[in-house]
Write a protein that holds these residues in place. Structure first.
Motif, short mmCIF file in Angstrom:
data_model
loop_
_atom_site.label_atom_id
_atom_site.label_comp_id
_atom_site.label_asym_id
_atom_site.label_seq_id
_atom_site.Cartn_x
_atom_site.Cartn_y
_atom_site.Cartn_z
N SER A 198 0.01 -10.81 43.96
CA SER A 198 0.88 -11.89 43.47
C SER A 198 2.46 -11.78 43.31
O SER A 198 3.21 -12.50 43.42
CB SER A 198 0.29 -12.67 41.96
OG SER A 198 0.40 -11.67 40.88
N GLU A 225 7.13 -12.89 45.89
CA GLU A 225 5.97 -13.69 45.17
C GLU A 225 5.28 -14.33 45.95
O GLU A 225 5.40 -15.02 47.11
CB GLU A 225 7.14 -14.70 44.14
CG GLU A 225 8.09 -13.83 43.34
CD GLU A 225 7.57 -13.47 42.13
OE1 GLU A 225 6.37 -13.70 41.57
OE2 GLU A 225 8.11 -12.59 41.33
N ASP A 268 0.22 -19.98 44.76
CA ASP A 268 -0.82 -20.77 45.35
C ASP A 268 0.03 -22.19 45.60
O ASP A 268 0.97 -22.65 44.94
CB ASP A 268 -1.60 -20.97 44.35
CG ASP A 268 -2.66 -19.72 43.81
OD1 ASP A 268 -2.99 -19.23 45.07
OD2 ASP A 268 -3.32 -19.65 43.09
N THR A 323 -1.12 -20.05 50.19
CA THR A 323 -0.03 -19.30 49.53
C THR A 323 1.36 -19.70 50.15
O THR A 323 1.43 -19.37 51.20
CB THR A 323 -0.52 -18.05 48.99
OG1 THR A 323 -0.52 -17.41 50.25
CG2 THR A 323 -1.80 -17.97 48.30
#
Length: 297
Positions: free
Chosen positions: A224, A243, A246, A254
Motif C-alpha cells: 500500500s 501510495e 483503492d 487501484t
C-alpha cells in the motif's frame, strides 16, 4: 494455479521459517529432519489433530472453519496479509465461480481526468494481475508507453520480467521482481481460476528463467506504500515514494502515485523529466508517442 498446490506450498514454507524457539516449542532433543516446525508441532500449537492439519496442508481438509484458520495463523505467526491469503487459499471456489469469466475492466472518465490532474508526478490505474489500465504522461515517461502496447501486454509484471530495459530502470531489480511475484501470489489466492492469470504465469515462466525461479517462492504481499529507486536513462537517479489507493466503486482497481521528497534531487530530476515530455508521452528510452487511452483490459 491449483488451490491445493497453493496452500501446500504456502503452509510448508511458513512453518519452515519458524524455529521451535520462536514458536515457544521445547525441542525434544532428537534430530530434526525438517527446518522450522514439524507438522505435529503446528497442530499442537493450533489445537487440532495432526491428521487434520496434514489434510489442511495438503489442501484436502474441505470446509475449514475460521476458528481453525485463525489458530493456524497464530501458530505460524502470519502477518495480516499472510493471514488473509491463507483464508483465501482455504476457501474452495464453487463450480459456478470456477466457470464464471472475469469481465473487462473499464476506467471511468473521471479517473482519466484525475490522472491528468496529477500530471506533474507518475500515476497509474492498476487492475487485476498487475494490468496497467491507464497511465499519465509522467508514468509513461518513467516506465514505458503502456498505451502504445497491445492490451494484453499492458502489465507491470510483463514489463519487469520481459522488457530488456527494466533491469536498468529499477535500481534494485531483484527486490522489485520479488514484489511482483509476491503480489501475483496474493492475487492468485483470491482468483485461482482466472484464465488470464494462468496465461500470464505460463508466458512469464516460458520466457523468463528468473521468473521461473522466483515463482517457487510463495511469499505474498499487497503493498500500500513504499519507496522505489530508479535510474532513468534521461535524468539519472530518482527515489520516489509510492501510495497505492483503492478506487471506490471499481473492484480490483487501484490508483498508484509516485512522489519525490520536496526540494530533493529526485524532485528536480522528475521536474526535468516532465519538462522534456511536454504534452506527449515519452517512455523510459526517450521515445515519444501520443497513443489513445485504453478503456478496458
Amino acid at each position: 494455479m491449483e488451490p491445493s498446490t497453493g496452500i501446500r506450498e504456502f503452509l510448508t514454507t511458513r512453518r519452515a521459517r519458524i524455529t521451535p524457539q520462536q514458536a515457544g516449542v521445547v525441542p525434544d532433543g532428537g534430530a530434526r529432519r525438517v527446518p522450522g516446525l514439524r507438522r505435529e508441532e503446528v497442530a499442537r500449537l493450533a489445537g487440532v489433530s495432526v491428521e487434520y492439519y496434514t489434510r489442511l496442508e495438503r489442501g484436502r481438509a474441505g470446509q475449514v472453519s475460521e476458528t481453525v484458520l485463525d489458530a493456524v495463523s497464530r501458530a505460524l505467526q502470519l502477518d495480516d496479509t499472510e493471514r488473509a491469503h491463507l483464508f483465501a487459499l482455504a476457501k474452495p471456489a464453487s463450480p459456478a465461480q470456477r466457470r464464471r469469466p472475469l469481465g473487462p475492466q473499464r476506467v471511468r472518465p473521471g479517473l482519466h481526468r484525475l490522472l491528468d490532474t496529477l500530471g506533474h508526478v507518475p500515476a497509474m490505474i492498476q487492475g487485476r494481475r498487475m494490468d496497467i489500465l491507464a497511465a499519465n504522461r509522467m508514468a509513461r515517461a518513467l516506465f514505458t508507453d503502456f498505451e502504445a502496447l497491445p492490451h494484453r501486454d499492458r502489465n507491470l509484471a510483463r514489463y519487469v520480467f520481459l522488457d530488456a530495459h527494466a533491469p536498468e530502470l529499477f535500481v534494485d531489480w531483484e527486490r522489485s521482481a520479488g514484489s511482483c511475484i509476491a503480489h501475483l501470489h496474493w492475487y492468485a489466492g483470491r482468483n485461482p481460476h482466472d484464465p488470464q492469470l494462468t496465461d500470464l504465469i505460463g508466458e512469464l515462466s516460458l520466457r523468463s528463467p528468473r521468473f521461473r525461479h522466483l515463482w517457487g517462492n510463495p511469499d505474498v504481499v499487497c503493498h500500500s506504500m513504499g519507496t522505489e529507486r530508479f535510474h532513468h536513462p534521461l535524468v539519472g537517479d530518482l527515489a520516489l515514494d509510492y501510495e497505492v489507493l483503492d478506487v471506490s466503486g471499481a473492484p480490483d482497481q487501484t490508483l498508484v502515485v509516485y512522489t519525490p521528497e520536496p526540494a530533493s534531487p529526485s524532485a528536480e530530476a522528475l521536474s526535468l523529466l516532465g519538462s522534456w515530455t511536454g504534452d506527449t508521452a515519452t517512455d523510459a528510452r526517450g521515445h515519444a508517442s501520443s497513443s489513445p487511452r485504453p478503456t478496458s483490459s
